[in-house]
Scaffold this active site. Structure first.
Site, PDB file in Angstrom:
ATOM      1  N   LYS A 206       0.862  -1.185   0.000  1.00 32.51           N
ATOM      2  CA  LYS A 206       0.000   0.000   0.000  1.00 32.51           C
ATOM      3  C   LYS A 206       0.900   1.237   0.000  1.00 32.51           C
ATOM      4  O   LYS A 206       1.990   1.211   0.604  1.00 32.51           O
ATOM      5  CB  LYS A 206      -0.877  -0.049   1.258  1.00 32.51           C
TER       6      LYS A 206
ATOM      7  N   SER B 296      -9.633   2.015   2.771  1.00 25.76           N
ATOM      8  CA  SER B 296      -8.752   2.876   2.012  1.00 25.76           C
ATOM      9  C   SER B 296      -7.733   2.112   1.150  1.00 25.76           C
ATOM     10  O   SER B 296      -7.167   2.697   0.234  1.00 25.76           O
ATOM     11  CB  SER B 296      -7.988   3.801   2.970  1.00 25.76           C
TER      12      SER B 296
ATOM     13  N   SER C  81      -9.835  -0.663   6.598  1.00 24.42           N
ATOM     14  CA  SER C  81      -9.204  -0.402   5.297  1.00 24.42           C
ATOM     15  C   SER C  81      -8.661  -1.640   4.608  1.00 24.42           C
ATOM     16  O   SER C  81      -8.281  -1.568   3.440  1.00 24.42           O
ATOM     17  CB  SER C  81      -8.070   0.612   5.459  1.00 24.42           C
TER      18      SER C  81
END
Lengths: 453, 89
Positions: A55, A130, A154
């Site tokens: 990420k 997210s 997330s």
């Protein structure tokens, strides 16, 4: 046992495999925006190993790492996060690239960034956030694992919306050294994969003590099976009928192996407010360090007055980041701190105690989201409070630091639906075992299989 | 939230909003604070939980360890004689 990692490692790769893979990803990603950086050097160094992504809030040496924010544009970390170092040192994996996300992790649907990722099953639908890009990349690539991060859901939310396995370990099981913080008492690094066994393999590599992260303190991960599954009445009442119906059908099947009990725990339906209070309070302090000259963005107008310099530089935050900075700062104001922040911390302890008691005796199971996958256009119309309400199932385990896993259990109108299983602190392996068993009787579907052999 | 309080928050967070952004942000923030007020109804005598799990105090030895690539860190910023440039005080 399904392991794409083992399958890939055991296969002969044709000459030019990684070059072809990178080209395929580049072409597809122009539509789905899963990647923020594609490491073309993988072609030179892969040596038959499995591609992994991180990420965009996890530092990789020399790779632009922006956490989805203009404030970090151009930031090249001079070091690898501990999780990256461990993956590279293991020898089975090569770094493929960084994945898209909501700015600093602020989002449920992946829309709070310049170019949002799109759902791997249908581009008109949200990818979830997210960790939007991590989930889309996992759903697009056959042989790949994603290192991801969760603060309030997330990992679970985008994994559920893209039909992959999303595993969030116990708070403190995985080092966060090199993670760009959102909220320190909530952030956890985890894994997305196409099977529970692949998630386990990666977890075993990245977990464990790290002298650079004193909060990484979980000594031993357990594997304590349970024979009961609890379903929380007050949370199910907040679920849309179509999701409830599909979920109940799944529970009927699971009920052949487990004792299913519906129980009441009203405090969990109230977990959203304390979660967002704590998250925003912590985020507002973390974002104070972005000043336009030390990390990333170089504002450069040094002739400006001190305060004007910072104010201009900080105008590069997105609107959701600004909103959270203002709210978080307000919540921490002396006059209201006890009313909001201190109270939220006390409610967190109350939630942890109630959940721990129940989880001592069984798992908790729920849908991952209370609604079917929304279209991008519909999600954009939601108010902030409506957005936060979508986290009703993912917030309780995140607020309490409990390990949880999401896995696909059905498909509605071609879109995947995810269920979430929670267990007690440090009992992470029990979740992975459960999903491994589930995978023996349920075939996951994918629209894309880039890199197939 | 009163105008004065909102402006104070913008000042101390070093954030600048356009008039239109201010209008939208205030509306959102008031709605969110209204939602946060639900917490008032929860009765609890628990102590604050600053972390979700117990974290023992465990510190590294207090010794100097050179950063492996300090030059790379400097490359992030504008430099003058080896010092990072910042706004004047």
């Amino acid at each position: 046992m399904t392991s794409y990692i083992r399958e890939f490692l055991g296969m002969e790769k044709p000459k030019g495999y990684y070059t072809e893979l990178a080209s395929e990803i580049e072409k597809k990603d122009a539509e789905y925006h899963a990647f923020t950086t594609l490491n073309r050097k993988i072609i030179d160094c892969s040596d038959g190993s499995v591609p992994f992504t991180t990420k965009a809030n996890i530092c990789v040496k020399g790779i632009e790492t922006t956490a989805g924010s203009k404030m970090l544009k151009g930031y090249l970390p001079p070091f690898d996060a501990t999780v990256v170092e461990r993956m590279l040192n293991d020898g089975k994996f090569s770094f493929l690239g960084e994945t898209n996300m909501d700015e600093f992790g602020f989002g449920t649907f992946g829309l709070n960034t310049e170019v949002p990722a799109r759902n791997a099953f249908d581009k008109d639908y949200v990818a979830g956030g997210s960790s939007s890009g991590a989930a889309v990349a996992t759903a697009m690539l056959k042989y790949h694992v994603a290192i991801s991060e969760s603060t309030g859901g997330s990992i679970a939310t985008p994994a559920a919306l893209n039909g992959v396995v999303g595993f969030t370990p116990t708070y403190g099981a995985v080092s966060r050294y090199g993670l760009i913080d959102y909220a320190n008492s909530l952030d956890k690094i985890g894994v997305m994969a196409r099977s529970a066994d692949d998630a386990r393999m990666v977890f075993d590599i990245i977990k464990g003590k790290d002298e650079y992260d004193t909060t990484c303190a979980v000594e031993k991960i357990n594997d304590e099976g349970k024979d009961k599954i609890y379903i929380i009445r007050e949370l199910m009442e907040k679920t849309e009928p179509a999701i409830k119906k599909a979920f109940e059908k799944m529970v009927d099947g699971v009920g052949k192996s487990y004792e299913i009990k519906e129980v009441s725990m009203p405090i969990l339906a109230e977990a959203i407010a304390p979660y967002y209070i704590i998250a925003m309070a912590e985020a507002s302090t973390n974002l104070a360090k972005y000043t336009g000259y030390k990390y990333g963005l170089q504002y450069g107008e040094f002739n400006r007055r001190y305060n004007d310099f910072f104010t201009e530089a900080r105008s590069n935050f997105g609107i959701e980041a600004k909103r959270r900075i203002i709210l978080g700062t307000f919540i921490r104001s002396e006059s209201v701190k006890d009313k909001y922040y201190t109270k939220a911390l006390a409610v967190r302890r109350m939630i942890i105690k109630e959940m721990a008691k129940l989880l001592n005796d069984g798992f908790m199971l729920s849908p991952t989201l209370p609604i079917p996958t929304p279209r991008v256009s519909d999600a954009m119309k939601l108010t902030s409070v409506q957005n936060y309400a979508m986290d009703i199932f993912t917030i309780p385990p995140n607020l309490g630091g409990f390990p949880h896993i999401t896995f696909p259990y059905d498909y509605m109108d071609g879109m995947p639906m995810g269920a979430q299983l929670i267990t007690g602190h440090a009992n992470d392996y029990a979740l992975l075992d459960f999903v491994s068993e589930w995978e023996k009787g349920f075939q996951y579907k994918y629209k894309h299989n880039l890199g197939s052999l | 939230m009163e105008d004065r309080e909102f402006e104070r928050l913008l000042k101390i967070t070093r954030l600048k909003l356009t008039e239109k952004e201010k209008e939208t942000a205030r509306k959102d923030i008031e709605e969110i604070i209204g939602y946060f007020d639900r917490i008032d109804k929860i009765k609890t005598t628990e102590k604050p939980a600053y972390q979700p799990t117990e974290i023992p105090t465990r510190l590294r030895k207090d010794e100097i360890v050179p950063f492996p690539d300090a030059d790379a860190l400097k490359k992030q910023s504008k430099l003058h004689d080896g010092y990072i440039l910042g706004p004047k005080l």
